[in-house]
Design a protein around this motif. Sequence first.
Motif, short mmCIF file in Angstrom:
data_model
loop_
_atom_site.label_atom_id
_atom_site.label_comp_id
_atom_site.label_asym_id
_atom_site.label_seq_id
_atom_site.Cartn_x
_atom_site.Cartn_y
_atom_site.Cartn_z
N ALA A 1 5.99 -17.74 1.72
CA ALA A 1 6.19 -16.19 1.04
C ALA A 1 7.29 -15.32 1.10
O ALA A 1 7.78 -14.91 0.24
N LYS A 2 7.51 -15.04 2.23
CA LYS A 2 9.32 -14.61 2.17
C LYS A 2 10.12 -14.88 0.99
O LYS A 2 11.03 -13.83 0.21
N LEU A 3 10.82 -16.52 1.25
CA LEU A 3 11.34 -16.46 -0.07
C LEU A 3 11.21 -16.73 -0.99
O LEU A 3 12.27 -16.65 -2.05
N ALA A 4 9.71 -17.09 -1.58
CA ALA A 4 9.62 -16.91 -2.45
C ALA A 4 9.47 -14.98 -3.35
O ALA A 4 9.67 -15.48 -4.38
N LEU A 5 8.76 -14.61 -2.38
CA LEU A 5 9.63 -13.65 -2.49
C LEU A 5 10.49 -12.69 -2.95
O LEU A 5 10.41 -11.63 -4.03
N ALA A 6 11.27 -13.43 -2.57
CA ALA A 6 12.73 -12.56 -2.71
C ALA A 6 13.81 -13.89 -3.82
O ALA A 6 14.76 -13.66 -3.91
N GLY A 7 12.45 -14.53 -5.04
CA GLY A 7 12.90 -14.60 -6.14
C GLY A 7 13.48 -16.46 -5.48
O GLY A 7 13.68 -16.50 -6.65
N LYS A 8 13.19 -17.53 -4.73
CA LYS A 8 13.65 -18.78 -4.73
C LYS A 8 12.07 -19.68 -4.91
O LYS A 8 11.28 -19.03 -4.84
N SER A 9 12.56 -20.28 -5.47
CA SER A 9 11.20 -21.24 -5.64
C SER A 9 11.29 -22.23 -4.79
O SER A 9 11.88 -22.49 -3.84
N VAL A 10 9.90 -22.16 -4.28
CA VAL A 10 8.78 -23.01 -3.05
C VAL A 10 7.94 -23.20 -2.94
O VAL A 10 6.66 -22.92 -4.13
N ALA A 11 8.04 -24.41 -2.65
CA ALA A 11 6.66 -25.97 -3.33
C ALA A 11 6.45 -25.87 -1.70
O ALA A 11 6.74 -26.17 -0.42
N TYR A 12 4.97 -25.61 -1.35
CA TYR A 12 4.43 -26.53 -0.18
C TYR A 12 3.25 -27.30 -0.79
O TYR A 12 2.42 -26.88 -0.90
N VAL A 13 3.65 -28.49 0.25
CA VAL A 13 2.60 -28.72 -0.53
C VAL A 13 1.80 -29.74 1.14
O VAL A 13 2.36 -29.84 2.14
N SER A 14 0.52 -29.56 1.23
CA SER A 14 -0.39 -29.53 2.62
C SER A 14 -1.03 -30.96 2.41
O SER A 14 -1.58 -31.06 1.18
#
Length: 455
Positions: free
Chosen positions: A112-125
């Motif tokens: 969440a921190k990285l995504a809010l800082a503008g990075k593209s982040v994928a979380y696969v559960s």
Amino acid sequence: MAKPQKRYVCQQCGSVSSKWAGQCADCGDWNTLVEDAGAVVTPFSARHNLQSGGRPILLSGLDTAIALPDRLKTDIAELDRALGGGFVEGSATLIGGDPGIGKSTLLLQAAAKLALAGKSVAYVSGEEAADQVRLRARRLGLGNAPVQLAAATSVRDILTTFGGSSAPDLLIIDSIQTMHSDLIEGAPGTVSQVRASSGELIRFAKERGTAVVLVGHVTKDGSIAGPRVLEHMVDTVLAFEGERSHQYRILRAVKNRFGGTDEIGVFAMESEGLSEVSNPSSLFLTSRDENVTGTVVFPALEGTRPVLVEVQALTVRLASGATPRRAVVGWDSGRLAMILAVLEARCGLAFATAEVYLNIAGGYRVTDPAADLAVAAALVSALSERPVPSDAIVFGEIALSGEVRPVAHGALRLKEAGKLGFSRALAPASQAEGGAIKLSGFKDLPRFVDYMLGR
Ligand code: TYD
Ligand code: MG
């Protein structure tokens, strides 16, 4: 043609043997060998000559200019510290730990921190439904972070999704033991599946420059393949540790190709997720009172990071000749027996007729022999009902002869104690000077006991 031969693979460490056995000869775990079907063992042939026919590889000196890897800083300082400055792009990181210790929580917060800082982040559960992860994110106050979320277990599906032009900066796989590669047979969680799935994901990381994070559960019974089979494949291994019944968690770098392994991150598990503990000593020191007997502050070390912990001892006199109890939490019971023996034999203190309880506060575990003198101080204080000065820390190793020996990183320990307002250290005589802290040095345990008893 080589004939298929039976072989057995340890589900914990991945070692291969030709015979089944109850205990793995390599890692010593029990009931972890499982038959691996269809393996063809190709005998080594001396007729192959490898000294010609290849292409020459490029050699260069150690002094050639290097490009430092780009890092994704999560802004969770304790996580960045353990990683050596953030996730490295194009690298694979494994986070191992007991189920329920907080791996998913930590990674969701980092995502969440990285995504809010503008990075593209994928979380696969592969363990929880997308809605479950969403609910948790909301509970953590991270519901509006632009994390790309999916529930999937097929490595092919995952890599097809991100393989085009949409490789994310950070890809989290939670957990690797639920992933399935169709390149080989076998159920998810077996050594071969965990290896194959990781291999594909790691290759993706290197090719696309994505930082891939794999979550790996550690199980004692070996029912699923442990993260140890992956340690040599990934670039960084972090171990997430702690007692589930206690709040604090330590994130430890076990292996790091891009940084040191002596850094730790400290967290506390709270109702709003994991919070950073930038001053771990505050977590382990209970509120200190002037006149409590049997409590002593010991400067422990985690890697190169000092953490002050409280050693507590209680003795109860026994009237009859019953065998007295010795109970230890957070320290080695063999080592306690040794300290008690030295106190009896060299200093004439009578513990044989007393029950002895020893506890390290806050659920912390101490393995450092430098705690010997602190334990002895707590025991003597409890027995004699004389408090240890509350502005003092105590450390030093005790030999069977009663000698008090110097310990490693004395200066670091003293510095931390000074920062936290302690003004005295009871330590080995040969320990180097302590700067702001006044050092009382002791050559042997009898002299230390005399000091404690005011003799
Ligand atoms: P989790 O991250 O699911 O562990 P892992 O992925 O390592 O298996 O953490 C689960 C535990 O953490 C669970 O027992 C509840 C606790 N927890 C909290 O105390 N506070 C929180 O805000 C969250 C999200 C979990
Ligand atoms: Mg989890």
